[in-house]
Design an enzyme around this catalytic site. Structure first.
Site, PDB file in Angstrom:
ATOM      1  N   GLU A 137       0.841  -1.213   0.000  1.00 43.43           N
ATOM      2  CA  GLU A 137       0.000   0.000   0.000  1.00 43.43           C
ATOM      3  C   GLU A 137       0.872   1.259   0.000  1.00 43.43           C
ATOM      4  O   GLU A 137       0.594   2.240  -0.694  1.00 43.43           O
ATOM      5  CB  GLU A 137      -0.901  -0.047   1.232  1.00 43.43           C
ATOM      6  CG  GLU A 137      -1.695   1.192   1.542  1.00 43.43           C
ATOM      7  CD  GLU A 137      -3.012   1.263   0.784  1.00 43.43           C
ATOM      8  OE1 GLU A 137      -2.937   1.434  -0.444  1.00 43.43           O
ATOM      9  OE2 GLU A 137      -4.069   1.175   1.418  1.00 43.43           O
ATOM     10  N   THR A 190      -4.986   9.479  -2.947  1.00 46.72           N
ATOM     11  CA  THR A 190      -4.748   9.389  -1.499  1.00 46.72           C
ATOM     12  C   THR A 190      -3.515  10.193  -1.122  1.00 46.72           C
ATOM     13  O   THR A 190      -3.488  10.867  -0.088  1.00 46.72           O
ATOM     14  CB  THR A 190      -4.585   7.908  -1.079  1.00 46.72           C
ATOM     15  OG1 THR A 190      -5.798   7.231  -1.398  1.00 46.72           O
ATOM     16  CG2 THR A 190      -4.312   7.748   0.399  1.00 46.72           C
TER      17      THR A 190
HETATM   18  N1  HSE Z   1      -6.575   6.408   6.277  1.00 49.52           N
HETATM   19  C1  HSE Z   1      -6.285   6.644   4.885  1.00 49.52           C
HETATM   20  C2  HSE Z   1      -6.476   8.115   4.589  1.00 49.52           C
HETATM   21  C3  HSE Z   1      -7.225   5.816   4.044  1.00 49.52           C
HETATM   22  O1  HSE Z   1      -7.532   8.646   4.951  1.00 49.52           O
HETATM   23  O2  HSE Z   1      -5.583   8.741   4.023  1.00 49.52           O
HETATM   24  C4  HSE Z   1      -7.062   6.002   2.571  1.00 49.52           C
HETATM   25  O3  HSE Z   1      -8.138   5.312   1.903  1.00 49.52           O
END
Ligand code: HSE
Length: 315
Positions: A137, A190
């Site tokens: 990831e 992201t």
């Molecule tokens: N916790 C991560 C974010 C999840 O919010 O950046 C990304 O899907």
């Protein structure tokens, strides 16, 4: 040329997930039933992992360079941890659109780790696979977070209790917890969304968030959908990311008016996720209400209305 036996190949389903769930930034995640990626691996004698093909939804946005592809990095980590003396060819069929906030890279990473593990004589435990998948990831989001890969591997609801060392708590959510996942035709990276995060947090916001997160975890373990709904407020992360998703607030309000117990930004967006109680409704009106908001503004949207799902498994 070495002939491949059928047991030298495996295909797995790796489900989409919704992370954060309001107050649990980088900590909470839940697996969906649909959509999902299908990851196939084939054993080859040369060591290393090669990406043979990427197909499906948004495949053109997925890198096939094995050193940067989430599924192959995760699979490689599994082989490395197990000191495997063989390699893998990996094929990725995307069902979870990239840049969706529905754990697209997390699903591929989880599937890559899970499938690679099935090829080992002595398999690693799921907790090790979470570490391998989180490294996968990281290859796409730039930072290590495990709140998508953990629920994709375990299914149900997961809490990352600690990152160092990584410790995942798995909870089976209530059977009547329904989820509406709405995916507008908007892309949110992201990496970009993480770049918007505040560097520090006010004490009063921290207090609010701890209260919400603790209550949501209790709601999940006691099977109290109403408590889960009351505990989804995020005063830290969603407010700064909201500008990335046009009509987010209207969509959330429409979901609440249509009977959702909570509605919030799914992961880093643009997914708008809502919880509802299956013992009160089938959730379809919530999905339609959110659809109307986006479509009335000329934005296409895909909607899934379902229960929470299981983790990675063989096809
Ligand atoms: N916790 C991560 C974010 C999840 O919010 O950046 C990304 O899907």
């Amino acid at each position: 040329m070495v002939q491949q036996m059928s047991s030298d190949k495996v295909e797995v389903i790796a489900p989409a997930t919704i992370a954060n769930l309001g107050p649990g930034f980088d900590v909470f995640g839940i697996a969906l039933r649909e959509p999902y990626d299908v990851i196939g691996v084939k054993r080859v004698s040369e060591t290393g992992v090669r990406v043979a093909e990427v197909t499906g939804v948004g495949a053109n946005r997925v890198v096939s360079d094995a050193k940067r592809n989430t599924a192959s990095v995760a699979a490689m980590e599994v082989l490395r941890k197990a000191n495997a003396e063989f390699g893998l060819e990996i094929s990725i069929r995307k069902g979870v659109r990239p840049c969706s906030g529905m754990g697209s890279s997390g699903a591929s990473a989880a599937g890559g780790a899970f499938a690679a593990n099935l090829m080992l004589e002595k398999q690693l435990p799921l907790s090790d696979l979470v570490v391998c998948a989180a490294l996968g990831e990281q290859a796409s989001s730039g930072t290590l977070h495990a709140d998508n890969v953990a629920p994709s591997l375990y299914g149900g609801f997961t809490i990352i209790r600690s990152y160092n060392p990584l410790d995942v708590i798995h909870v089976v959510p209530p059977p009547n917890l329904g989820i509406v996942a709405a995916l507008p035709d908007v892309m949110v990276s992201t990496k970009e969304a993480r770049g918007m995060l505040p560097r520090s947090v006010e004490m009063r916001k921290l207090v609010h968030t701890v209260g919400q997160a603790a209550s949501m975890a209790v709601g999940m373990s006691l099977g109290d959908v109403s408590l889960i709904g009351r505990s989804a407020s995020d005063v830290i992360v969603e407010p700064v990311r909201a500008p990335l998703v046009p009509h987010l607030k209207e969509a959330e309000e429409a979901a609440m008016k249509a009977g959702a117990v909570a509605s919030f930004l799914g992961g880093s967006g643009p997914c708008v996720a809502s919880f509802f109680d299956f013992s009160i409704s089938d959730g379809k009106a919530i999905g339609e209400a959110v659809r109307r908001v986006f479509e009335s503004k000329g934005v296409k949207v895909d909607i899934w209305v379902d229960g929470w799902g299981k983790g990675c498994r063989r096809v």
